[in-house]
Design a protein around this motif. Structure first.
Motif, PDB file in Angstrom:
ATOM      1  N   ASP A   1       1.460   5.685   2.797  1.00  0.00           N
ATOM      2  CA  ASP A   1       0.463   6.317   3.758  1.00  0.00           C
ATOM      3  C   ASP A   1       0.174   6.747   2.721  1.00  0.00           C
ATOM      4  OD1 ASP A   1      -1.912   7.140   4.513  1.00  0.00           O
ATOM      5  OD2 ASP A   1      -0.894   7.894   6.181  1.00  0.00           O
TER       6      ASP A   1
ATOM      7  N   LYS B   1     -12.282   7.013   3.268  1.00  0.00           N
ATOM      8  CA  LYS B   1     -11.641   8.244   2.573  1.00  0.00           C
ATOM      9  C   LYS B   1     -12.056   8.890   1.392  1.00  0.00           C
ATOM     10  CE  LYS B   1      -9.565   9.438   6.146  1.00  0.00           C
ATOM     11  NZ  LYS B   1      -8.324   9.734   6.848  1.00  0.00           N
TER      12      LYS B   1
ATOM     13  N   GLN C   1      -5.015   9.128   1.533  1.00  0.00           N
ATOM     14  CA  GLN C   1      -5.549  10.688   1.133  1.00  0.00           C
ATOM     15  C   GLN C   1      -5.589  10.780  -0.515  1.00  0.00           C
ATOM     16  OE1 GLN C   1      -6.960  13.468   2.612  1.00  0.00           O
ATOM     17  NE2 GLN C   1      -7.265  12.633   4.578  1.00  0.00           N
TER      18      GLN C   1
ATOM     19  N   SER D   1      -7.828   3.381   3.169  1.00  0.00           N
ATOM     20  CA  SER D   1      -8.714   3.087   3.690  1.00  0.00           C
ATOM     21  C   SER D   1      -9.924   3.964   3.081  1.00  0.00           C
ATOM     22  CB  SER D   1      -8.325   4.561   4.830  1.00  0.00           C
ATOM     23  OG  SER D   1     -10.002   4.118   5.961  1.00  0.00           O
TER      24      SER D   1
ATOM     25  N   GLY E   1      -6.982   2.910   7.674  1.00  0.00           N
ATOM     26  CA  GLY E   1      -5.753   3.175   7.377  1.00  0.00           C
ATOM     27  C   GLY E   1      -4.894   2.568   8.552  1.00  0.00           C
ATOM     28  N   SER E   2      -4.831   3.574  10.001  1.00  0.00           N
ATOM     29  CA  SER E   2      -4.280   3.188  10.906  1.00  0.00           C
ATOM     30  C   SER E   2      -3.208   1.441  10.565  1.00  0.00           C
ATOM     31  CB  SER E   2      -4.820   3.453  11.921  1.00  0.00           C
ATOM     32  OG  SER E   2      -5.762   5.067  11.890  1.00  0.00           O
TER      33      SER E   2
END
Ligand SMILES: *Cc1c(COP(=O)(O)O)cnc(C)c1O
Length: 393
Positions: free
Chosen positions: A178, A204, A181, A201, A73-74
């Motif tokens: 983003d 998660k 989550q 990501s 995800g980063s």
């Protein structure tokens, strides 16, 4: 030391689904080929990768050629911001974001600021919400990008992304979210939301670590972030993590199929645990949205007066419960959470906060055990605290 172990830190990472692990195994064993190779072993790997892409796209309401696999995800966050900045530098050098973004966003923005970009970090209200009017007021003729997280990783606030994206578009500005989550936990359809870029990501939502994706709307031009071979349609070099992509697709498919039943169940579990804590443990407060429908289903964040969050985490661990003080990425730093400070908490209140993130694997017995562990831990720590006075009844 209890033999029972309850994992309630699902916002930090999740246990890989059995389906995800089983889906990836063939690609680690006999199907290990390089997807770029011409022979059948390579073609099979390529097929697996493209099926995974199609599956991820279907779950998000996207087209397969709008999904780019990344390692995290980063990476997706970094690429989205850097890429749009690079692509749009001629139009302007201003970006709008918020004070409660993940560090993958905030640190990338800080880097861009060092390179001459200007960033407006919007305030949030006491529950973590961005005011759409303030968002619109922050947009300028030289703004090229707005990046606002879908769901906050510490307090679970779900932003009005559809509305914010539409405001950005009214001003001709690209919108990134983003959604690390949120994906796999709340319904997400990129076409309906109207976002231009979206990060996710795998770890998660019950896929293994080391695989993520960036959704990029077809009309958006993004330069490549990692240079080398022609993988990911020339946008992201590096031999693909086929097994990871296949596992992520399997986990996302399962999460989407189960969402209708799991989302309300987890939210109800969270709500009842919240109620139990707030009514039975004196001087505790809920951080983040009170309206359960505007919050990630599994997220619970409470402040406990006169104790340190880290002490709670360590004592709860001895009782066999994994919770956290907030972002796993900030652990080890003594700074209070930037998210809780942005919500208006005092530094000492922010220090005494714990995040409990429930998930599909948690049961009512888990919630009950978590409550009792938190209650006894709090009593024990407060008994040692010079600051604590029993409330008079
Ligand atoms: C976990 C997380 C990230 C980073 O994802 P990784 O795959 O761990 O790099 C980014 N943003 C948010 C909101 C997150 O919760």
């Amino acid at each position: 030391m209890s033999t029972r172990y309850i994992y309630a830190d699902n916002a930090a990472t999740t246990r890989p689904d059995e389906e995800a692990v089983l889906a990836m195994l063939p690609y680690l064993r006999e199907g290990f080929g390089n997807p770029s190779s011409l022979y059948s072993l390579g073609r099979q790997a390529h097929e697996g990768l493209e099926e995974a892409r199609a599956q991820v796209a279907t779950c998000l309401g996207a087209q397969p050629n709008e999904i780019y696999f990344t390692a995290s995800g980063s990476e997706a966050d970094n690429w989205a911001l850097w890429g749009v900045a690079r692509q749009k530098a001629k139009k302007g050098h201003h970006i709008v974001s918020s004070k409660i973004e993940h560090h993958a966003i905030l640190h990338t923005l800080q880097r861009l600021e060092k390179e001459g970009w200007e960033v407006t970090y919007l305030d949030v209200d006491g529950e973590g919400f961005i005011d759409p009017a303030a968002f619109e007021a922050a947009l300028r003729p030289d703004t090229v990008l707005a990046t606002i997280m879908f769901a906050n990783n510490e307090v679970g606030t779900l932003q009005p992304i559809k509305q914010l994206a539409s405001i950005a578009h009214d001003h001709g500005i690209l919108f990134h979210t983003d959604a690390v989550q949120a994906v796999g936990h709340v319904p997400i359809n990129v076409a309906e939301l109207g976002v231009d870029l979206l990060s996710l990501s795998g770890h998660k939502f019950h896929a293994p670590k080391g695989i993520g994706a960036l959704y990029v709307r077809r009309s958006v031009l993004l330069p490549s972030f990692i240079n080398g071979g022609g993988q990911e349609r020339g946008k992201r070099a590096g031999t693909e993590n086929v097994a990871g992509a296949v596992a992520m697709a399997a986990a996302l498919k399962k999460a989407c199929a189960e969402m209708d039943t799991e989302m309300p169940r987890i939210a109800a579990l969270r709500d009842s645990l919240c109620q139990q804590i707030l009514t039975n443990i004196p001087r505790t407060r809920l951080n983040g949205p009170a309206d359960s429908s505007r919050r990630l289903p599994g997220n619970l964040n409470v402040s406990v007066d006169c104790v340190e969050g880290e002490s709670i985490v360590l004592l709860m661990d001895m009782k066999g419960v994994a919770v956290s003080t907030g972002s796993a990425c900030s652990t080890g730093s003594l700074d209070p959470s930037h998210v809780l400070l942005a919500l208006g908490l005092k530094a000492e209140t922010a220090h005494g906060s714990v995040r409990i993130s429930l998930d599909k694997e948690n049961t009512e017995e888990d919630a009950d055990y978590i409550f009792r562990a938190l209650e006894s831990t709090t009593q024990r720590l407060r008994a040692m605290s010079p600051l604590w006075e029993e409330p008079r009844s």
